[in-house]
Write a protein that holds these residues in place. Sequence first.
Motif, PDB file in Angstrom:
ATOM      1  N   MET A  77       0.879   4.364  -2.600  1.00  0.00           N
ATOM      2  CA  MET A  77       0.608   5.740  -2.191  1.00  0.00           C
ATOM      3  C   MET A  77       1.783   6.653  -2.536  1.00  0.00           C
ATOM      4  SD  MET A  77      -2.365   5.566  -0.721  1.00  0.00           S
ATOM      5  CE  MET A  77      -2.927   4.160  -1.660  1.00  0.00           C
ATOM      6  N   GLY A 108       5.128   5.956  -1.710  1.00  0.00           N
ATOM      7  CA  GLY A 108       6.254   5.862  -0.784  1.00  0.00           C
ATOM      8  C   GLY A 108       7.492   5.375  -1.517  1.00  0.00           C
ATOM      9  N   ARG A 138       2.314   9.978  -6.695  1.00  0.00           N
ATOM     10  CA  ARG A 138       1.822  10.959  -5.726  1.00  0.00           C
ATOM     11  C   ARG A 138       0.803  11.913  -6.328  1.00  0.00           C
ATOM     12  NH1 ARG A 138       7.375  12.233  -2.334  1.00  0.00           N
ATOM     13  NH2 ARG A 138       7.712  10.063  -1.761  1.00  0.00           N
ATOM     14  N   VAL A 148       0.834  -1.208   0.000  1.00  0.00           N
ATOM     15  CA  VAL A 148       0.000   0.000   0.000  1.00  0.00           C
ATOM     16  C   VAL A 148       0.869   1.259   0.000  1.00  0.00           C
ATOM     17  CG1 VAL A 148      -1.646   1.336   1.361  1.00  0.00           C
ATOM     18  CG2 VAL A 148      -1.990  -1.118   1.059  1.00  0.00           C
ATOM     19  N   MET A 149       1.946   1.239   0.782  1.00  0.00           N
ATOM     20  CA  MET A 149       2.848   2.397   0.807  1.00  0.00           C
ATOM     21  C   MET A 149       3.399   2.680  -0.582  1.00  0.00           C
ATOM     22  SD  MET A 149       3.904   3.433   4.121  1.00  0.00           S
ATOM     23  CE  MET A 149       4.750   2.723   5.484  1.00  0.00           C
ATOM     24  N   VAL A 192       3.685   9.583   3.502  1.00  0.00           N
ATOM     25  CA  VAL A 192       4.808   9.248   2.620  1.00  0.00           C
ATOM     26  C   VAL A 192       5.409  10.491   1.972  1.00  0.00           C
ATOM     27  CG1 VAL A 192       3.949   6.934   2.132  1.00  0.00           C
ATOM     28  CG2 VAL A 192       3.391   8.804   0.580  1.00  0.00           C
ATOM     29  N   PRO A 202       7.395   6.186  -7.566  1.00  0.00           N
ATOM     30  CA  PRO A 202       6.700   6.727  -6.390  1.00  0.00           C
ATOM     31  C   PRO A 202       6.259   8.176  -6.582  1.00  0.00           C
ATOM     32  CG  PRO A 202       8.662   5.547  -5.719  1.00  0.00           C
ATOM     33  CD  PRO A 202       8.688   5.595  -7.215  1.00  0.00           C
TER      34      PRO A 202
END
Lengths: 307, 227
Positions: free
Chosen positions: A216, A218, B79, A212-213, B106, B75
Motif C-alpha cells: 500500500m 508504507g 502510492r 500488505v503495508m 500509510v 513505497p
Amino acid sequence: MIRFLRKYGRHHRHVLATTLQQLARAPLASLMTVAAIGITLALPTGLYVVIDNLQRMSQGWDTGGQISLFMKRDAAESSIEKLAERVRRMRAVARVDYISRGQALAEFKQLSGFGEALNVLDRNPLPALLVVHPTPGQNPEALQALLRDLRGNDLVETAQLDVDWVRRLHALLALAERAVWSLGALLALAVLLTIGNTIRLAVLNRRDEIEVMKLMGGTDTFIRRPFLYAGVLHGLLGAAVTWVILAVTQLFLSGPIASLAASYGNELRVEGLSVAGSGVLLTAGALLGWLGSRLAVGRHLRAIEPS
Amino acid sequence: MIEFNHVFKRYPGEYDALKNVSFKIERGEMVFVTGHSGAGKTTLLKLISLIERPTRGQAVVNGKNLGKLAVRRVPYFRRDLGIVFQNYKLLFDRSVYDNVALPLLVTGVESREVGKRVRAALDKVGLLPKERLNPIVLSGGEQQRVGIARAIVHRPSLLLADEPTGNVDIVLAEEILDLFLDFNHHGVTVLIATHDQRLITRARKRMLVLKHGEIAHDSPSAAGTPQ
Ligand SMILES: Nc1ncnc2c1ncn2[C@@H]1O[C@H](COP(=O)(O)OP(=O)(O)OP(=O)(O)O)[C@@H](O)[C@H]1O
Ligand SMILES: [Mg+2]
C-alpha cells in the motif's frame, strides 16, 4: 509546517494506540518480557546501590590513618625532636606525637604487665617513636608519597603506614564498581537480546500486515515505528519493574538496617536509587528497548517482501 | 502511462515467465490482459507494481524506470497505484473498515477525511453495511470487493486488477466491471488481468493476449469488434 506537525502528531498518537492495543492483545508474552528485563536490570542496579552506599559510608572513616616512625636506637633525642618539629611543619601533616624511648618503655610496662620483669634488662630495648597524623582527606597516593619521604630520613629505622585496610577497602570498592559496570554492560546486552527476540517474534507474527503495508506504499520508517514504540515501551516498563524491585527490597531490608544503624550510633543511612539514578535507569531501559527493537526490526523487515 | 520495451522476466529456475514483451498504454486507457493459466498475466502486473523487477528490457510506469527505481522510492511509487490482488491479501485481524483505510493510513490522511473516503469506497462496492465485520466472515465475492474498495480509496491514477471477478457470479461480475468502467471514465488508467471472456466482450476495450509469456495479440480498443 504546522500541518506537517499536526499530521506527525496524529500519526504518532495512532501508532501509540495500536502499539498499546498490540500489547494488550498478547499481555502474557509482554508481561514476561517486561519481567525478564526488570529482573535482569535489577542485578547491576541493586549492586550499584549497595556499592554506592558502602562508598558513602566509608568516606566518613579516617582515611588519613597514621604513620609510625620508629627511630634508630642510636639517634639522639635532640635530633629526634628537631625531626619531629620539621615533620610537624609539613603541609601534609596535621599532628606529630613524640614518644621517647623512656615513654615507650613506661607505656609498654604498663600495657604488657611485664612491669618488673623488664627491669632486669640493663638497656631499654624500645626505639623512640614519632606518630605522624596526616591531614585528613588525602588520597592514598599522597600518603604513600609522604611515607616514602619520611622513610628516607637517616634517623628513621622503619616507617609504617597504618591505613592499609582502608586503602584495600577503597580499592575493593573501586574494583566492585568496575565489576558492576561490566556486569551492567553484559546484562544490557541480555536485555537487548530479550527485547530483540520479542520484537522479532512480533514482526514475524505480523508478516502479512507488513507485506500488505508495503504494497500500500508504507515506507520502512512507517512500518518500523510501532515496533520501535513497542521496544521502547517494553524497555521502559522493564526499568520500572527494576525500580519497584529495588524499592521493595529496600523496604524489606529497612528493619535490619535500622537496628544496625542504631548500633552504630545512627551514622548508617541507607539510600535507595536517587531521582537522578531513577532517571538514568528509565532512560537506559527505554534506550535499550529502542536499540533492541531497531536491530531486530531492521533485519527482519528487509526479509519480508511482497510476492 | 505504461511502456514496455523488450521486457523479459526470468524467475529463478531458468523459467521465462515473460519474453520480449513490448506495448504501450496511454494515460486514461482501459486494457484487459488475458491468456491461458500460466501465460504470465500476474507476472506482468507484478512488474508494474514493482513486486518483481524486469530481468531485461526497459519498463517505464508513471515516468519511472522500473529497472532502476531505488528501493527506498518504491513505497512512494506504489502510492499512485491501486492494486486488486488475485488472492485478495486482506488482513483478518481487523475490520473491513480498517482494511480499506490502510492506504490512507500509510500516507497520513486526516482521520475525518479517512472516514469519509473509506465509507465512499465501501459504498461504491456495496459493502457499507458490513464495515464493522471482520473480512474473514465475508463470502469470497465480498472479500474481493473489500479488496477493490481498498484499491480505489486513495484515488490512484493507475488501477491494476488481477482476476477481480474470479469469485463472483455473472451479475456481480458485471457490476464490478461497471465500477471499473466508471473509474476509467473519471480518468483512471485501468489494467485488468482476467480469463473472463464475457467481461472483455462486454467492455469493448483494448485487449493484450499473452501466450507462454509472449504477446500473441494486441487488439485495439475495438468498439464493435467483439472477441
Ligand atoms: N515466483 C515464481 N517463481 C518461479 N516461477 C514463477 C513464479 N511466479 C510465477 N511463476 C511461473 O511463471 C509463469 C507465469 O505465472 P503467472 O502467475 O504470471 O501466470 P498467470 O497468467 O497469472 O496464471 P493464472 O491465470 O493461473 O493466474 C507460471 O508458469 C508460473 O509457474
Ligand atoms: Mg495470475
